[in-house]
Design a protein around this motif. Structure first.
Motif, PDB file in Angstrom:
ATOM      1  N   ARG A   3     -14.685   2.881  94.295  1.00 57.16           N
ATOM      2  CA  ARG A   3     -15.476   3.577  95.301  1.00 57.16           C
ATOM      3  C   ARG A   3     -16.960   3.624  94.976  1.00 57.16           C
ATOM      4  O   ARG A   3     -17.720   4.334  95.622  1.00 57.16           O
ATOM      5  CB  ARG A   3     -14.927   4.999  95.471  1.00 57.16           C
ATOM      6  N   THR A   4     -17.378   2.909  93.967  1.00 59.36           N
ATOM      7  CA  THR A   4     -18.792   2.864  93.618  1.00 59.36           C
ATOM      8  C   THR A   4     -19.095   1.505  93.006  1.00 59.36           C
ATOM      9  O   THR A   4     -18.260   0.604  93.046  1.00 59.36           O
ATOM     10  CB  THR A   4     -19.143   4.004  92.636  1.00 59.36           C
ATOM     11  N   SER A   5     -20.270   1.323  92.448  1.00 55.27           N
ATOM     12  CA  SER A   5     -20.628   0.035  91.855  1.00 55.27           C
ATOM     13  C   SER A   5     -20.397   0.074  90.357  1.00 55.27           C
ATOM     14  O   SER A   5     -20.542   1.114  89.714  1.00 55.27           O
ATOM     15  CB  SER A   5     -22.101  -0.295  92.142  1.00 55.27           C
ATOM     16  N   THR A 124     -24.971  -5.353  91.745  1.00 55.41           N
ATOM     17  CA  THR A 124     -24.401  -4.008  91.736  1.00 55.41           C
ATOM     18  C   THR A 124     -22.937  -4.015  91.313  1.00 55.41           C
ATOM     19  O   THR A 124     -22.480  -3.104  90.641  1.00 55.41           O
ATOM     20  CB  THR A 124     -24.520  -3.352  93.124  1.00 55.41           C
ATOM     21  N   ARG A 126     -20.071  -3.968  93.317  1.00 54.57           N
ATOM     22  CA  ARG A 126     -19.077  -3.165  94.028  1.00 54.57           C
ATOM     23  C   ARG A 126     -17.747  -3.892  93.989  1.00 54.57           C
ATOM     24  O   ARG A 126     -17.669  -5.070  94.301  1.00 54.57           O
ATOM     25  CB  ARG A 126     -19.504  -2.896  95.471  1.00 54.57           C
ATOM     26  N   SER A 127     -16.698  -3.179  93.581  1.00 59.19           N
ATOM     27  CA  SER A 127     -15.437  -3.833  93.248  1.00 59.19           C
ATOM     28  C   SER A 127     -14.624  -4.284  94.448  1.00 59.19           C
ATOM     29  O   SER A 127     -13.782  -5.149  94.324  1.00 59.19           O
ATOM     30  CB  SER A 127     -14.573  -2.885  92.404  1.00 59.19           C
ATOM     31  N   THR A 130     -18.173  -4.938 100.329  1.00 59.80           N
ATOM     32  CA  THR A 130     -19.299  -4.104 100.723  1.00 59.80           C
ATOM     33  C   THR A 130     -18.891  -2.678 101.042  1.00 59.80           C
ATOM     34  O   THR A 130     -19.727  -1.779 101.021  1.00 59.80           O
ATOM     35  CB  THR A 130     -19.988  -4.714 101.954  1.00 59.80           C
ATOM     36  N   PRO A 132     -16.194   0.656 100.313  1.00 65.38           N
ATOM     37  CA  PRO A 132     -15.174   1.181  99.405  1.00 65.38           C
ATOM     38  C   PRO A 132     -13.824   1.261 100.112  1.00 65.38           C
ATOM     39  O   PRO A 132     -13.758   1.359 101.340  1.00 65.38           O
ATOM     40  CB  PRO A 132     -15.697   2.584  99.061  1.00 65.38           C
TER      41      PRO A 132
END
Length: 346
Positions: A3-5, A124, A126-127, A130, A132
């Motif tokens: 939910r984040t980078s 960044t 992000r998993s 773009t 979450p």
């Protein structure tokens, strides 16, 4: 971390850990430092280290191409081995020269430098693309367990082998120093030198791990590393007789203990990074860490109990056999023939 980078996680973890450590010298200088505060600092820094480790391992495939993943993981392991070998010595020297609170302040400054360095990463990471994921965190945990244990056969084999190996390894780790002191009657200096051999071997193993994997393949090198680690305790259990012979046996055992984890570590990491889709990598890494590291307190209890019941030498043998069980599972799995990883999924 879905939910984040990844960059945000590793930078924030360093800054939060630095703030927690910086509180120690401040509290010490004002005379307010108490033991419970140190426990809080340990919990905070340990949690930050956990998040940073998982984020870093999941970030790697976004920073280097697939063909360079093994080399990147090897370099990461090499730096970790160097730090593990030299960090305690440097920390001890700083405590002697500057006192413990100042040494902790230096550590906090180093974490700030680390955070500033990581903040310069332009990706960044992000998993999950773009946006979450919108599913619940509980569902995310279930997905991580399914991928790690019931996904690709090679993933399942590395997870189970590493989990069983961690159980046996921790059974052994808690009694090694006792064995060296009580059974072999080594001095403090020789105990320290014996332990240092494994650290140096880990550095060497990380340096040559890519070349060995290039010759054997990812799966066979993982199995080789597990085998070497498993045999270390059996070799150590044979130590006895003249001092020279004892030291020779211990050096061999510690070389195995240092080489093994590096060889299987960089390969299991690469296998996960390649075979797990990028959107699921963080939760799969977290699941693997939960299972493997979750075995360590259980192994510590079992090792201490066995040491009291069957003796230290017997515990070395039993724990090695437990580790060999995990190795046997890997040997009977598709890892045995996994010489080249397929292209990464997206």
């Amino acid at each position: 971390m879905d939910r984040t980078s990844y960059r945000g996680v590793i930078v924030s973890a360093d800054l939060l850990a630095a703030a927690a450590l910086a509180a120690v010298p401040i509290l010490a200088a004002t005379g307010l430092l108490q033991m419970w505060q140190l426990y809080v600092v340990v919990v905070i820094t340990g949690t930050c280290g956990l998040f940073a480790a998982i984020a870093s391992q999941s970030f790697m495939p976004r920073l280097v191409p697939q063909r360079a993943l093994l080399a990147a993981n090897s370099t990461f392991a090499l730096s970790s081995s160097v730090v593990a070998t030299s960090g305690n010595a440097i920390g001890g020297a700083l405590v002697q020269l500057l006192t413990a609170p100042i040494a902790i302040a230096v550590d906090a400054v180093m974490l700030v430098v680390s955070a500033l360095s990581k903040a310069r990463i332009t990706v960044t990471g992000r998993s999950a693309g773009t946006e979450p994921p919108k599913d619940s965190m509980l569902k995310g945990i279930r997905v991580g367990l399914r991928v790690a244990l019931f996904g690709h056969p090679a993933l399942r084999a590395t997870t189970i082998a590493a989990t069983v190996g961690a159980l046996g390894g921790q059974m052994q780790a808690v009694i090694v120093v006792l064995f060296l002191v009580r059974e072999l009657d080594l001095s403090a200096g020789l105990v320290g030198a014996t332990i240092a051999v494994a650290g140096v071997a880990g550095i060497v193993g990380a340096a040559i791990g890519v070349q060995i994997t290039g010759r054997l393949g990812n799966g066979p090198t993982f199995i080789l590393g597990m085998t070497l680690s498993s045999l270390a305790g059996l070799v150590m259990a044979t130590a006895g007789g003249p001092v020279v012979l004892v030291l020779l046996v211990l050096v061999i055992a510690q070389l195995l203990r240092g080489w093994g984890p590096t060889l299987y570590g960089i390969n299991q990491q690469t296998i996960r990074q390649v075979l797990v889709p990028s959107a699921l990598l963080a939760r799969t890494q977290a699941t693997w860490r939960f299972l493997v590291f979750g075995m360590q307190p259980i192994g510590a209890i079992l090792g201490g109990t066995l040491g009291a019941v069957v003796g230290l030498r017997g515990t070395l043998i039993i724990s090695s056999l437990v580790m060999l069980t995990g190795t046997g599972f890997a040997l009977l799995s598709p890892l045995r023939t996994l010489r080249q990883l397929p292209r990464a999924e997206t």
